[in-house]
Design a protein around this motif. Structure first.
Motif, PDB file in Angstrom:
ATOM      1  N   ILE A 177       0.835  -1.195   0.000  1.00 48.54           N
ATOM      2  CA  ILE A 177       0.000   0.000   0.000  1.00 48.54           C
ATOM      3  C   ILE A 177       0.873   1.249   0.000  1.00 48.54           C
ATOM      4  CG2 ILE A 177      -1.640   1.319   1.408  1.00 48.54           C
ATOM      5  CD1 ILE A 177      -2.770  -1.483   2.269  1.00 48.54           C
ATOM      6  N   GLY A 178       1.970   1.210   0.732  1.00 46.50           N
ATOM      7  CA  GLY A 178       2.872   2.353   0.752  1.00 46.50           C
ATOM      8  C   GLY A 178       3.451   2.669  -0.604  1.00 46.50           C
ATOM      9  N   ASN A 179       3.744   1.630  -1.393  1.00 49.34           N
ATOM     10  CA  ASN A 179       4.380   1.826  -2.697  1.00 49.34           C
ATOM     11  C   ASN A 179       3.412   1.729  -3.863  1.00 49.34           C
ATOM     12  OD1 ASN A 179       6.749   1.972  -1.269  1.00 49.34           O
ATOM     13  ND2 ASN A 179       7.439  -0.078  -1.809  1.00 49.34           N
ATOM     14  N   ASN A 180       2.155   1.384  -3.595  1.00 51.85           N
ATOM     15  CA  ASN A 180       1.184   1.096  -4.658  1.00 51.85           C
ATOM     16  C   ASN A 180       1.736   0.033  -5.604  1.00 51.85           C
ATOM     17  OD1 ASN A 180      -1.116   1.108  -6.193  1.00 51.85           O
ATOM     18  ND2 ASN A 180      -0.703   3.074  -7.193  1.00 51.85           N
ATOM     19  N   SER A 181       2.060  -1.102  -5.034  1.00 54.56           N
ATOM     20  CA  SER A 181       2.666  -2.194  -5.803  1.00 54.56           C
ATOM     21  C   SER A 181       1.666  -2.788  -6.786  1.00 54.56           C
ATOM     22  CB  SER A 181       3.168  -3.280  -4.848  1.00 54.56           C
ATOM     23  OG  SER A 181       4.109  -2.759  -3.945  1.00 54.56           O
ATOM     24  N   CYS A 182       2.209  -3.525  -7.740  1.00 57.48           N
ATOM     25  CA  CYS A 182       1.361  -4.047  -8.815  1.00 57.48           C
ATOM     26  C   CYS A 182       1.550  -5.555  -8.981  1.00 57.48           C
ATOM     27  CB  CYS A 182       1.671  -3.318 -10.116  1.00 57.48           C
ATOM     28  SG  CYS A 182       1.570  -1.523  -9.977  1.00 57.48           S
ATOM     29  N   GLY A 183       2.420  -5.962  -9.888  1.00 54.01           N
ATOM     30  CA  GLY A 183       2.624  -7.375 -10.127  1.00 54.01           C
ATOM     31  C   GLY A 183       2.207  -7.786 -11.513  1.00 54.01           C
ATOM     32  N   SER A 184       2.387  -9.063 -11.796  1.00 60.24           N
ATOM     33  CA  SER A 184       2.195  -9.547 -13.165  1.00 60.24           C
ATOM     34  C   SER A 184       0.733  -9.608 -13.581  1.00 60.24           C
ATOM     35  CB  SER A 184       2.837 -10.931 -13.316  1.00 60.24           C
ATOM     36  OG  SER A 184       2.255 -11.853 -12.422  1.00 60.24           O
ATOM     37  N   HIS A 185      -0.200  -9.602 -12.629  1.00 59.23           N
ATOM     38  CA  HIS A 185      -1.619  -9.690 -12.993  1.00 59.23           C
ATOM     39  C   HIS A 185      -2.302  -8.321 -13.056  1.00 59.23           C
ATOM     40  CE1 HIS A 185      -0.988 -13.959 -11.938  1.00 59.23           C
ATOM     41  NE2 HIS A 185      -2.007 -14.173 -12.743  1.00 59.23           N
ATOM     42  N   SER A 186      -1.517  -7.270 -13.152  1.00 58.09           N
ATOM     43  CA  SER A 186      -2.123  -5.935 -13.142  1.00 58.09           C
ATOM     44  C   SER A 186      -2.945  -5.654 -14.388  1.00 58.09           C
ATOM     45  CB  SER A 186      -1.042  -4.865 -12.974  1.00 58.09           C
ATOM     46  OG  SER A 186      -0.108  -4.923 -14.026  1.00 58.09           O
ATOM     47  N   PRO A 210      16.271  -5.393 -20.008  1.00 59.53           N
ATOM     48  CA  PRO A 210      14.861  -5.100 -19.724  1.00 59.53           C
ATOM     49  C   PRO A 210      14.010  -6.372 -19.683  1.00 59.53           C
ATOM     50  CG  PRO A 210      15.716  -3.697 -21.486  1.00 59.53           C
ATOM     51  CD  PRO A 210      16.703  -4.802 -21.276  1.00 59.53           C
ATOM     52  N   TYR A 211      13.018  -6.325 -18.843  1.00 61.34           N
ATOM     53  CA  TYR A 211      12.010  -7.381 -18.762  1.00 61.34           C
ATOM     54  C   TYR A 211      10.828  -6.779 -18.027  1.00 61.34           C
ATOM     55  CZ  TYR A 211      13.371  -7.772 -13.841  1.00 61.34           C
ATOM     56  OH  TYR A 211      13.624  -7.498 -12.527  1.00 61.34           O
ATOM     57  N   GLY A 212       9.762  -7.515 -17.873  1.00 64.89           N
ATOM     58  CA  GLY A 212       8.704  -7.025 -17.004  1.00 64.89           C
ATOM     59  C   GLY A 212       7.324  -7.073 -17.583  1.00 64.89           C
ATOM     60  N   HIS A 213       6.510  -6.078 -17.196  1.00 65.38           N
ATOM     61  CA  HIS A 213       5.075  -6.100 -17.440  1.00 65.38           C
ATOM     62  C   HIS A 213       4.771  -5.436 -18.787  1.00 65.38           C
ATOM     63  CE1 HIS A 213       5.181  -7.170 -13.217  1.00 65.38           C
ATOM     64  NE2 HIS A 213       5.746  -6.008 -12.925  1.00 65.38           N
ATOM     65  N   PHE A 214       5.101  -6.120 -19.870  1.00 58.08           N
ATOM     66  CA  PHE A 214       4.971  -5.526 -21.196  1.00 58.08           C
ATOM     67  C   PHE A 214       3.526  -5.121 -21.487  1.00 58.08           C
ATOM     68  CE2 PHE A 214       8.900  -7.027 -23.804  1.00 58.08           C
ATOM     69  CZ  PHE A 214       9.726  -6.683 -22.746  1.00 58.08           C
ATOM     70  N   GLY A 215       2.555  -5.879 -20.991  1.00 64.09           N
ATOM     71  CA  GLY A 215       1.162  -5.549 -21.260  1.00 64.09           C
ATOM     72  C   GLY A 215       0.720  -4.239 -20.654  1.00 64.09           C
ATOM     73  N   LEU A 266      -4.020  -7.370 -25.499  1.00 60.23           N
ATOM     74  CA  LEU A 266      -4.895  -6.954 -24.409  1.00 60.23           C
ATOM     75  C   LEU A 266      -6.375  -7.168 -24.707  1.00 60.23           C
ATOM     76  CD1 LEU A 266      -3.054  -3.692 -23.242  1.00 60.23           C
ATOM     77  CD2 LEU A 266      -2.910  -6.000 -22.278  1.00 60.23           C
ATOM     78  N   PRO A 267      -6.861  -7.018 -25.960  1.00 61.75           N
ATOM     79  CA  PRO A 267      -8.288  -7.283 -26.213  1.00 61.75           C
ATOM     80  C   PRO A 267      -8.726  -8.709 -25.899  1.00 61.75           C
ATOM     81  CG  PRO A 267      -7.340  -5.998 -28.001  1.00 61.75           C
ATOM     82  CD  PRO A 267      -6.199  -6.432 -27.137  1.00 61.75           C
ATOM     83  N   TYR A 268      -7.792  -9.640 -25.795  1.00 61.37           N
ATOM     84  CA  TYR A 268      -8.150 -11.019 -25.459  1.00 61.37           C
ATOM     85  C   TYR A 268      -8.377 -11.215 -23.957  1.00 61.37           C
ATOM     86  CZ  TYR A 268      -6.714 -12.028 -30.221  1.00 61.37           C
ATOM     87  OH  TYR A 268      -6.613 -12.050 -31.597  1.00 61.37           O
ATOM     88  N   ARG A 269      -8.250 -10.132 -23.198  1.00 61.73           N
ATOM     89  CA  ARG A 269      -8.482 -10.117 -21.744  1.00 61.73           C
ATOM     90  C   ARG A 269      -7.589 -11.124 -21.020  1.00 61.73           C
ATOM     91  NH1 ARG A 269     -14.639  -8.932 -20.230  1.00 61.73           N
ATOM     92  NH2 ARG A 269     -13.494  -8.523 -18.307  1.00 61.73           N
ATOM     93  N   PRO A 270      -6.298 -11.012 -21.245  1.00 59.03           N
ATOM     94  CA  PRO A 270      -5.381 -11.909 -20.542  1.00 59.03           C
ATOM     95  C   PRO A 270      -5.274 -11.538 -19.066  1.00 59.03           C
ATOM     96  CG  PRO A 270      -4.132 -10.251 -21.714  1.00 59.03           C
ATOM     97  CD  PRO A 270      -5.582 -10.033 -22.083  1.00 59.03           C
ATOM     98  N   LEU A 271      -4.775 -12.476 -18.284  1.00 56.80           N
ATOM     99  CA  LEU A 271      -4.488 -12.204 -16.876  1.00 56.80           C
ATOM    100  C   LEU A 271      -3.101 -11.605 -16.711  1.00 56.80           C
ATOM    101  CD1 LEU A 271      -5.869 -15.542 -15.394  1.00 56.80           C
ATOM    102  CD2 LEU A 271      -7.027 -13.332 -15.474  1.00 56.80           C
ATOM    103  N   THR A 272      -2.189 -11.974 -17.588  1.00 58.98           N
ATOM    104  CA  THR A 272      -0.829 -11.435 -17.558  1.00 58.98           C
ATOM    105  C   THR A 272      -0.314 -11.293 -18.986  1.00 58.98           C
ATOM    106  OG1 THR A 272       0.216 -13.607 -17.505  1.00 58.98           O
ATOM    107  CG2 THR A 272      -0.266 -12.603 -15.387  1.00 58.98           C
ATOM    108  N   VAL A 273       0.559 -10.325 -19.183  1.00 57.34           N
ATOM    109  CA  VAL A 273       1.360 -10.212 -20.404  1.00 57.34           C
ATOM    110  C   VAL A 273       2.747  -9.779 -19.960  1.00 57.34           C
ATOM    111  CG1 VAL A 273       1.620  -9.222 -22.705  1.00 57.34           C
ATOM    112  CG2 VAL A 273      -0.679  -9.540 -21.750  1.00 57.34           C
ATOM    113  N   GLU A 274       3.617 -10.758 -19.711  1.00 59.83           N
ATOM    114  CA  GLU A 274       4.955 -10.500 -19.194  1.00 59.83           C
ATOM    115  C   GLU A 274       5.989 -10.745 -20.286  1.00 59.83           C
ATOM    116  OE1 GLU A 274       5.686  -9.736 -15.538  1.00 59.83           O
ATOM    117  OE2 GLU A 274       3.728  -8.998 -16.198  1.00 59.83           O
ATOM    118  N   GLY A 275       7.017  -9.905 -20.342  1.00 60.59           N
ATOM    119  CA  GLY A 275       8.028 -10.020 -21.377  1.00 60.59           C
ATOM    120  C   GLY A 275       9.418 -10.238 -20.831  1.00 60.59           C
TER     121      GLY A 275
END
Length: 956
Positions: A157-166, A420-425, A296-305
């Motif tokens: 909450i302090g950092n407003n964290s996210c994660g792969s399912h954002s 680089p890597y991460g939350h490409f979506g 993203l239109p396919y409503r994925p739960l994650t798009v990680e690169g």
């Protein structure tokens, strides 16, 4: 944490007034208070590049404790820094003054309402604990950073964290409903959504918030970029009427600078019942980045690169130079699979290849690569160091491809490298960059690059932070993103909530410079004189210690069948007993500002005392911290020229004592069953609860010498290592191994007998830090074995700990002797030897279940794939326990370690053995593991060689 009033006299290195502060805090709170050097040293850093030394650490027991700390600190003008798991990457979990450690007591899930899909949590609740509780009702908490097994809800909450399912469930702010907060001034309030929640604030805050918002409506409506991962700055736009006047959201991501969170109400989500992981390969990183937003239109739960320069060679990945991990959901497995397959088909020719993974174990293995990236990215392919600082900037997802190309160009322009890597979506990129943060020119380049990159991110419509917050790493650059007027509003908001400036000063508003407080500044400028070679760190012990970046995978509280690290932390829950905690203390020992007595440090000694030297961190830590080696190094220097603990003489020199005891083994075994054993244990520093193992009346080497020569099978030759444990304590394992190896058609030899000083791997000397003696023992071993191994003959070692010592410790203590490297390369386990030298041999079929323990050193250094395959071929069904048996060589025998030793065993091993059905085979190739099982259960464990030998024609 040390005792609640501990200050350790004048050795704590505390600034003036700290002892008085600690005494006043101790009188005011029920929780633990410490100004001791060791406890302060543990809190100097998080997972960022920054370091700040606190005056004291408090673990509050309840909200009243938090209020009392704030009162005392307010009266004294002392800053306060709330801290969760300490995995922040921008520096906001470091601080001066008093650190509030919420992970000890305020970690309760107060309520969980499945119907409303909400939970009420205290700030120290670990995310995975909440997910487990919610999972019982088919729910979960949506945001899931890669540190989910140790990060806390308060920190998120302090950092407003996210994660792969954002891409599916947004940021933490999207899941926050209400926050209970204490201000530095002592006001208690509940922050929620709507005008009613605003009206309920204390009048000073209520009126101040309204005035701030109403006075700058246009700026608040136009000053923020529109993108899913905008984390930087205060979210003052959440206070706009059209945004629902959401004060809880405005406070989320404020990094502990506005108030101290004491409780939160959060929303839960219902994940799909089934998931399928589509892994799409692309020619390169740019192609993957360009494609991510189109999925993203396919409503994925994650798009990680991820790209090949981070991932390397991983089984199960389709061909390509970069990959997108796209998780699709469904009510049934078939539905999830169909969604994933459609996505792959529609991705078309943009991909180089693709695969869909539905097996949960394979999915976890692939996700583990992604979760460990925050650690593995800290080393470049050539082994050089890389650091955070620009770990998580974000741009609109459709701009990610162009942005990454410009980013790579900017790196090259500054002569830097990154992966680089991460939350490409979501357009959010993680990257560690090979900044030189040790020299003045390198730090200048870091600063210049940071300014240029901030401008690049803003030019692409992005946010300087897309997940981890600004902290000290980026807050100085916020005017480039928001302009001076909006940053001025941030300052006014801070002053409204914290007019005294007592909460986490130097972060986010009026921040310290990004190149101040660097964690590396106080470290020695030249390599310190050490014994091990540290080949992966250029021989530099400081560089080895710097490996720990603080992501704290070692603080995983839940046991894992695929991991060992860190058994002592899981037994005690103490930060000082985690790999990270010990690395922090070593860092401060080298820095010399908090821990001031170098190698003689009692703080470091005490923290390392419960390190089992299991070597689990060598493989399980994403950056390969090797605390067992660091411990041996420290003990060597700490006891140089001084009397050692009794156990170092009794068990550290065990090979000598066993060699001397062998001729009178029967007498000693009889005496061990008399009251004299108690006196012997007291004298030798051995735990009174331990039974002394029997010494073999016929050592393995003596049996070999007396044995009638068997007909030479004519097969490949091998050298069987007569390790101390097999030779003197478990010769039955050696005899069984000979029988099996010869049945497989192999020609077994032993090294020439050494009557006066038997050959030894040096393990017990290393584990007790007697490195001069270890080196002498190892040199004798190299001298004797090198002539026997010149033709590529494998050196088969039955005891995993000895095999690991020969494979790693020996070449690292003899780095200048090429023969040591040759010997290390020749080491094979029992199963590896059979697999390589007798690949067509079929073991006898046993067809029964098996339980037991994979030795820690086997897991960490040697791997157990060959053992698993051999067990499968023999029909021994079932996996062995992960974790640690807890005995760990001399550790579990030493006085004062018994309770921790048993606690480690109770985590996985002992329950699996007790629950095993009759007829289940109990396996343990390590002598320590077998001993622990024998002493704590009514079952007997055996080496795999014993089990196979018994099933051969003629039995044993």
């Amino acid at each position: 944490m040390a005792d609640r009033t501990e200050t350790r006299g004048t050795r704590d290195g505390a600034p003036d007034g700290t002892r008085e502060l600690a005494r006043e805090l101790s009188a005011a709170v029920r929780g633990e208070v410490s100004a001791a050097a060791g406890d302060r040293a543990l809190m100097t850093m998080d997972a960022s590049n920054y370091r700040r030394i606190p005056q004291a650490v408090v673990a509050p027991r309840d909200v009243e404790d938090v209020a009392a700390v704030l009162r005392v600190c307010r009266e004294r003008g002392v800053p306060v820094v709330p801290r969760g798991g300490g995995t922040s990457i921008a520096g906001q979990a470091t601080g001066l003054g008093v650190v509030l450690d919420f992970t000890r007591h305020l970690r309760r899930i107060v309520a969980l309402d499945p119907e409303a899909a909400t939970a009420v949590v205290q700030p120290g609740v670990v995310l995975d604990d909440l997910r487990a509780a919610a999972g019982a009702h088919g729910l979960t908490f949506g945001p899931d950073p890669s540190t989910h097994s140790r990060c806390t809800l308060g920190g998120m909450i302090g950092n407003n964290s996210c994660g792969s399912h954002s891409v599916a469930w947004g940021t933490t702010a999207d899941s926050v409903r209400e926050l209970e907060v204490l201000t530095y001034g002592g006001e208690r309030l509940r922050a929620g959504r709507g005008t009613a929640a605003l009206d309920a604030l204390p009048p000073r805050l209520r009126d101040g918030v309204r005035e701030l918002v109403n006075g700058d409506l246009a700026l608040l409506r136009t000053g923020y970029p529109d993108l899913p991962r905008r984390i930087s700055g205060y979210a003052l736009d959440a206070l706009l009427p059209e945004q629902g006047t959401d004060l809880a959201r405005a406070l989320t991501g404020s990094e502990g600078t506005l108030g101290v969170l004491t409780e939160a109400t959060v929303a839960l989500v219902r994940p799909p019942a089934a998931k399928a992981l589509a892994v799409l390969g692309y020619a390169d990183e740019s192609a993957a980045a360009e494609a991510a937003h189109t999925l993203l239109p396919y409503r994925p739960l994650t798009v990680e690169g991820m790209a090949a320069d981070l991932v390397g060679s991983v089984a199960g990945l389709p061909k390509g130079g970069a990959w997108l991990f796209v998780e699709m959901g469904g009510d049934e497995p078939a539905e999830a699979l169909a969604h994933a397959e459609k996505l792959c088909r529609d991705a078309g020719t943009a991909t180089t290849d693709h695969t869909v993974v539905t097996d949960p174990a394979r999915q976890r293995a692939l996700w583990r690569v992604r979760e460990d990236a925050s650690g593995t990215a800290t080393r470049m392919p050539d082994g050089s160091e890389a650091w955070p600082g620009w770990e998580d900037c974000a741009v609109p997802p459709a701009r990610l491809g162009p942005y990454l190309r410009d980013f790579r160009s900017l790196l090259a322009q500054h002569g830097l490298r990154g992966t680089p890597y991460g939350h490409f979506g979501d357009g959010c990129i993680h990257v560690r960059i090979d900044f030189d943060l040790l020299t003045a020119p390198g730090i200048r380049r870091f600063r210049e690059f940071s300014g240029d990159l901030a401008e690049l991110v803003v030019a692409h419509g992005g946010s300087l932070s897309g997940e981890h917050g600004d902290g000290q790493a980026r807050a100085e650059l916020l005017p480039k993103m928001y302009g001076p007027e909006l940053v001025g509003l941030f300052g006014r908001f801070k002053d409204l909530w914290d007019p005294a400036g007592g909460l986490n000063p130097g972060m986010l508003v009026r921040p310290d410079r990004m190149d101040d407080n660097l964690r590396f500044a106080p470290l020695p400028k030249r390599p310190v004189d050490v014994e091990f070679g540290y080949p992966h760190d250029g021989g530099d012990f400081s560089a080895a210690v710097r490996r720990c970046v603080g992501v704290a995978k070692c603080r995983n509280a839940a046991p894992s069948a695929s991991a060992v690290m860190c058994p002592s932390y899981r037994a005690t829950g103490e930060e000082r007993h985690s790999t990270r905690g010990r690395a922090r203390l070593l860092h401060e020992m080298l820095a010399g500002e908090v821990v001031t007595d170098g190698w003689r440090s009692e703080e470091v000694r005490d923290a390392l005392d419960l390190c089992l030297s299991c070597k689990g961190c060598r493989s399980d830590c994403p950056v390969g911290v090797d605390m067992a080696t660091y411990k041996a190094e420290f003990l060597h220097h700490h006891y140089a020229g001084r009397l050692r603990p009794a156990a170092h003489y009794s068990m550290g020199r065990l090979p000598r004592w066993l060699h001397a005891a062998a001729p009178v083994a029967s007498l000693l075994n009889a005496l061990a069953r008399t009251p004299l054993a108690g006196a012997a244990k007291r004298l030798g520093g051995i735990a009174p609860q331990r039974a002394i193992p029997e010494v073999a009346t016929e050592p393995f080497v003596r049996w070999w010498a007396k044995r009638s020569p068997a007909p030479a099978p004519g097969g490949p030759a091998l050298l069987l290592w007569p390790d101390t444990f097999t030779n003197y304590l478990a010769p039955e394992a050696g005899r069984a191994a000979v029988r099996v190896l010869e049945a497989a058609g192999l020609s077994v030899r032993l090294p020439p007998a050494q009557r006066r000083r038997p050959l030894c791997c040096g393990l017990t000397y290393v584990s007790t830090g007697q490195l001069d003696q270890a080196r002498a023992v190892m040199r004798r071993t190299v001298n004797a074995l090198d002539p026997l191994l010149t033709d590529g003959t494998p050196l088969t070692v039955l005891e995993p700990s000895c095999a690991a010592a020969l494979r790693t410790d020996l070449p690292e203590l003899l780095p200048d002797d090429p023969r040591a490297a040759r010997l290390a390369a020749s080491v094979r386990t029992f199963a590896q030897t059979l697999e390589e030298q007798a690949p067509t041999w079929e073991p006898p079929r046993l067809d029964r279940p098996a339980v037991g323990q994979t030795h820690c050193h086997q897991h960490a250094v040697l791997g157990e794939a060959a053992e698993q395959r051999l067990r499968e071929r023999a029909g021994l069904a079932g996996g062995l326990s992960g974790g640690c048996c807890g005995l760990a060589g001399n550790f579990g025998f030493e006085r004062g370690h018994y309770d921790v030793s048993v606690a480690c065993a109770e985590e996985q091993l002992l329950p699996s053995v007790r629950e095993a059905a009759p007829g289940t085979e109990v396996l343990a190739d390590g002598f320590s593991c077998r001993t622990q099982i024998a002493q704590l259960t009514d079952r007997r464990a055996r080496h795999l060689a014993e089990v196979l030998a018994e099933a051969l024609p003629g039995g044993r």
